[in-house]
Motif scaffolding. Structure first.
Motif, PDB file in Angstrom:
ATOM      1  N   SER A  44      39.879  46.267  42.445  1.00 37.24           N
ATOM      2  CA  SER A  44      41.150  45.853  41.868  1.00 37.24           C
ATOM      3  C   SER A  44      42.026  47.087  41.675  1.00 37.24           C
ATOM      4  O   SER A  44      41.544  48.220  41.699  1.00 37.24           O
ATOM      5  CB  SER A  44      40.923  45.150  40.527  1.00 37.24           C
ATOM      6  OG  SER A  44      42.150  44.693  39.989  1.00 37.24           O
ATOM      7  N   LYS A  45      43.338  46.845  41.465  1.00 36.53           N
ATOM      8  CA  LYS A  45      44.255  47.971  41.264  1.00 36.53           C
ATOM      9  C   LYS A  45      44.060  48.616  39.894  1.00 36.53           C
ATOM     10  O   LYS A  45      44.205  49.826  39.744  1.00 36.53           O
ATOM     11  CB  LYS A  45      45.691  47.505  41.435  1.00 36.53           C
ATOM     12  CG  LYS A  45      46.033  47.159  42.883  1.00 36.53           C
ATOM     13  CD  LYS A  45      47.501  46.805  43.030  1.00 36.53           C
ATOM     14  CE  LYS A  45      47.844  46.521  44.486  1.00 36.53           C
ATOM     15  NZ  LYS A  45      49.274  46.185  44.675  1.00 36.53           N
ATOM     16  N   ASN A  46      43.735  47.791  38.889  1.00 34.71           N
ATOM     17  CA  ASN A  46      43.464  48.347  37.565  1.00 34.71           C
ATOM     18  C   ASN A  46      42.609  47.360  36.779  1.00 34.71           C
ATOM     19  O   ASN A  46      42.390  46.213  37.207  1.00 34.71           O
ATOM     20  CB  ASN A  46      44.750  48.678  36.802  1.00 34.71           C
ATOM     21  CG  ASN A  46      45.683  47.481  36.717  1.00 34.71           C
ATOM     22  OD1 ASN A  46      45.305  46.428  36.188  1.00 34.71           O
ATOM     23  ND2 ASN A  46      46.903  47.626  37.243  1.00 34.71           N
ATOM     24  N   ASN A  48      43.179  45.793  33.897  1.00 35.45           N
ATOM     25  CA  ASN A  48      43.868  44.622  33.352  1.00 35.45           C
ATOM     26  C   ASN A  48      43.999  43.508  34.384  1.00 35.45           C
ATOM     27  O   ASN A  48      43.824  42.326  34.068  1.00 35.45           O
ATOM     28  CB  ASN A  48      45.253  45.024  32.836  1.00 35.45           C
ATOM     29  CG  ASN A  48      45.165  45.905  31.597  1.00 35.45           C
ATOM     30  OD1 ASN A  48      44.201  45.812  30.834  1.00 35.45           O
ATOM     31  ND2 ASN A  48      46.153  46.767  31.399  1.00 35.45           N
ATOM     32  N   MET A  49      44.318  43.891  35.618  1.00 38.98           N
ATOM     33  CA  MET A  49      44.430  42.881  36.667  1.00 38.98           C
ATOM     34  C   MET A  49      43.076  42.226  36.944  1.00 38.98           C
ATOM     35  O   MET A  49      42.995  41.020  37.198  1.00 38.98           O
ATOM     36  CB  MET A  49      44.990  43.515  37.946  1.00 38.98           C
ATOM     37  CG  MET A  49      46.448  43.922  37.848  1.00 38.98           C
ATOM     38  SD  MET A  49      47.111  44.557  39.403  1.00 38.98           S
ATOM     39  CE  MET A  49      47.090  43.069  40.411  1.00 38.98           C
ATOM     40  N   LEU A  50      42.009  43.017  36.875  1.00 36.91           N
ATOM     41  CA  LEU A  50      40.674  42.463  37.094  1.00 36.91           C
ATOM     42  C   LEU A  50      40.306  41.508  35.961  1.00 36.91           C
ATOM     43  O   LEU A  50      39.728  40.432  36.199  1.00 36.91           O
ATOM     44  CB  LEU A  50      39.651  43.592  37.206  1.00 36.91           C
ATOM     45  CG  LEU A  50      38.190  43.149  37.415  1.00 36.91           C
ATOM     46  CD1 LEU A  50      38.058  42.252  38.636  1.00 36.91           C
ATOM     47  CD2 LEU A  50      37.277  44.364  37.541  1.00 36.91           C
ATOM     48  N   ARG A  51      40.644  41.856  34.726  1.00 36.01           N
ATOM     49  CA  ARG A  51      40.363  40.964  33.593  1.00 36.01           C
ATOM     50  C   ARG A  51      41.090  39.632  33.767  1.00 36.01           C
ATOM     51  O   ARG A  51      40.524  38.552  33.515  1.00 36.01           O
ATOM     52  CB  ARG A  51      40.791  41.617  32.269  1.00 36.01           C
ATOM     53  CG  ARG A  51      39.894  42.754  31.812  1.00 36.01           C
ATOM     54  CD  ARG A  51      40.221  43.163  30.367  1.00 36.01           C
ATOM     55  NE  ARG A  51      39.376  44.271  29.933  1.00 36.01           N
ATOM     56  CZ  ARG A  51      39.702  45.548  30.023  1.00 36.01           C
ATOM     57  NH1 ARG A  51      40.889  45.894  30.546  1.00 36.01           N
ATOM     58  NH2 ARG A  51      38.866  46.491  29.603  1.00 36.01           N
ATOM     59  N   ALA A  52      42.355  39.695  34.195  1.00 38.49           N
ATOM     60  CA  ALA A  52      43.129  38.468  34.412  1.00 38.49           C
ATOM     61  C   ALA A  52      42.494  37.627  35.514  1.00 38.49           C
ATOM     62  O   ALA A  52      42.407  36.388  35.405  1.00 38.49           O
ATOM     63  CB  ALA A  52      44.564  38.831  34.781  1.00 38.49           C
ATOM     64  N   GLU A  53      42.031  38.277  36.575  1.00 39.38           N
ATOM     65  CA  GLU A  53      41.403  37.557  37.684  1.00 39.38           C
ATOM     66  C   GLU A  53      40.107  36.890  37.228  1.00 39.38           C
ATOM     67  O   GLU A  53      39.812  35.744  37.595  1.00 39.38           O
ATOM     68  CB  GLU A  53      41.125  38.536  38.834  1.00 39.38           C
ATOM     69  CG  GLU A  53      40.483  37.906  40.063  1.00 39.38           C
ATOM     70  CD  GLU A  53      41.382  36.890  40.744  1.00 39.38           C
ATOM     71  OE1 GLU A  53      40.839  35.956  41.360  1.00 39.38           O
ATOM     72  OE2 GLU A  53      42.628  37.019  40.642  1.00 39.38           O
TER      73      GLU A  53
END
Length: 422
Positions: A44-46, A48-53
């Motif tokens: 993932s790019k960061n 936070n984006m992985l947590r959202a995914e």
């Protein structure tokens, strides 16, 4: 016109941003809706984006952190030709099943255990996502994807049959690696046995023979000539073992460097290998098989014959055949049929030349060359099996001469003394 330029700039900026912010690999732990603990790895790019995914997938993340690098760096082992062959097979299978190329690369990258292979697949995927073609993406990795591979992919993309070409490449590389493995197996075993025999002989000369020499001095009798030679060799090894050791290492390193950097020396070695009994014939058949299969694969993929021969030359595995194929390319470029160009080199057997001629006349050159490749690959297999049977008695003779001869030389004075006393 202004809108188009603005859009172009925006697209360029987006692509540049995507490349400047590559995906990172994270490890995560969480709990699903049933309360079951789960963990995994995902790019993932960061964080936070992985947590959202993960939340979208019904997983509540507890831990999300960048995967630590290995203790000795992220290099891992090198990427082997077998891994490239397996990568090609996976890509072909997924694309034939209708999986988009970017998704295929993402799936394949996620399943890689070799860090270098994973990094390379991710880079290829990122380049394609950024607008590059498959050919352009793999061209940035010339060590793993050689000129032949790139030319075949380019031809497959141009004809719209990339998945078929990748399947052909996978089969080609699998057959080639099997062939190379057979040859290495035939040559590695005797080389290792002889090396061990030499090592044992050196140990005997340095540590064992001096003990016998002390015993011989107490006899007061003249030693046999053979024993004197062994004792002299032992004295030399005891005094100059470091010269022998470092001289051997230097000779091996110098030979390897000269072979890699000097085309003239490499050509000389390849020419000499072709003249070695039994082994030379195996190398001849191997070069013919590789030439036939590689030419057939490139020609079938739609690569023009002259361009195909230019690519094939380096795939023969022998500089003698490589130079011959370059001459053939020049002849074909000025209008000669391939079979006539092959005949002029005096390297290809009559059967190969005739089958090539039939294939050219019938418009089925690739089919005929595939048959030639299969025949000579089988010849290599049979020759390797026969060589393995022939090598065993040869190895016994070498060991007997080196080790057995030394033991006999050491006991000759004892036998002589016993006869004198008797």
């Amino acid at each position: 016109m202004a809108i188009s330029r603005s859009a172009a700039k925006k697209t360029t900026a987006t692509t540049s941003t995507a490349r400047d912010n590559p995906l990172s690999l994270f490890v995560w732990e969480g709990v699903d809706k049933r309360g079951v603990k789960m963990k995994g790895e995902q790019a993932s790019k960061n964080a936070n984006m992985l947590r959202a995914e993960l939340r979208k997938q019904g997983i509540t993340p507890n831990v999300v952190k960048v995967k630590p690098k290995p203790l000795f760096g992220s290099s891992g082992r090198t990427i082997s030709p077998k891994e490239i062959a397996f990568f090609s097979r996976q890509m072909a299978t997924m694309m034939k099943s209708g999986v988009p190329i970017v998704t295929s690369l993402e799936i394949i990258g996620g399943g890689q255990k070799n860090p270098r292979m994973k990094k390379m697949v991710d880079q290829v995927r990122n380049d394609i996502e950024g607008g590059s073609s498959m050919t352009e993406a793999i061209s940035r990795h010339p060590v793993q994807f050689d000129e032949l591979y790139r030319n075949l992919v380019r031809a497959g993309e141009g004809a719209g049959v990339l998945e078929t070409v990748l399947d052909t490449i996978a089969s080609y590389k699998e057959n080639l690696e099997t062939l190379k493995g057979k040859i290495k197996k035939a040559l590695f075993y005797p080389a290792m046995v002889i090396a061990v025999a030499i090592l044992v002989s050196a140990i005997l000369l340095i540590f064992v023979v001096p003990q016998f020499e002390e015993t011989f001095k107490s006899f007061g009798a003249d030693l046999p000539a053979f024993t004197k030679i062994i004792v002299a060799a032992s004295r030399f090894m005891v005094s100059w073992w470091w010269v022998f050791l470092f001289g051997t290492i230097f000779a091996i390193v110098a030979t390897v460097i000269a072979f890699k950097r000097s085309p003239a020396f490499q050509h000389f070695v390849d020419r000499m290998i072709l003249k070695v009994p039994v082994v030379g014939q195996i190398m001849h058949n191997s070069a013919i098989a590789r030439f036939a299969r590689t030419t057939a694969v490139t020609f079938k993929a739609g690569v023009p014959l002259v361009e195909a021969l230019d690519t094939v030359a380096g795939a023969t595995g022998n500089t003698v055949y490589e130079k011959a194929v370059h001459r053939m390319r020049d002849d074909v470029a000025v209008g000669y049929p391939l079979n006539m160009a092959m005949k002029q080199t005096a390297l290809f057997p009559h059967m190969v030349v005739q089958m090539t001629a039939i294939g050219e006349e019938a418009g089925a050159l690739d089919t005929m060359l595939f048959k030639v490749a299969e025949y000579y690959e089988q010849e290599v297999n049979n020759a390797v099996d026969a060589l393995s049977s022939l090598i065993e008695p040869f190895i016994m003779v070498v060991i007997g001469v080196l080790v057995g001869g030394m033991v006999i030389g050491m006991y000759l004075p004892i036998f002589k003394l016993a006869m004198t006393v008797g």
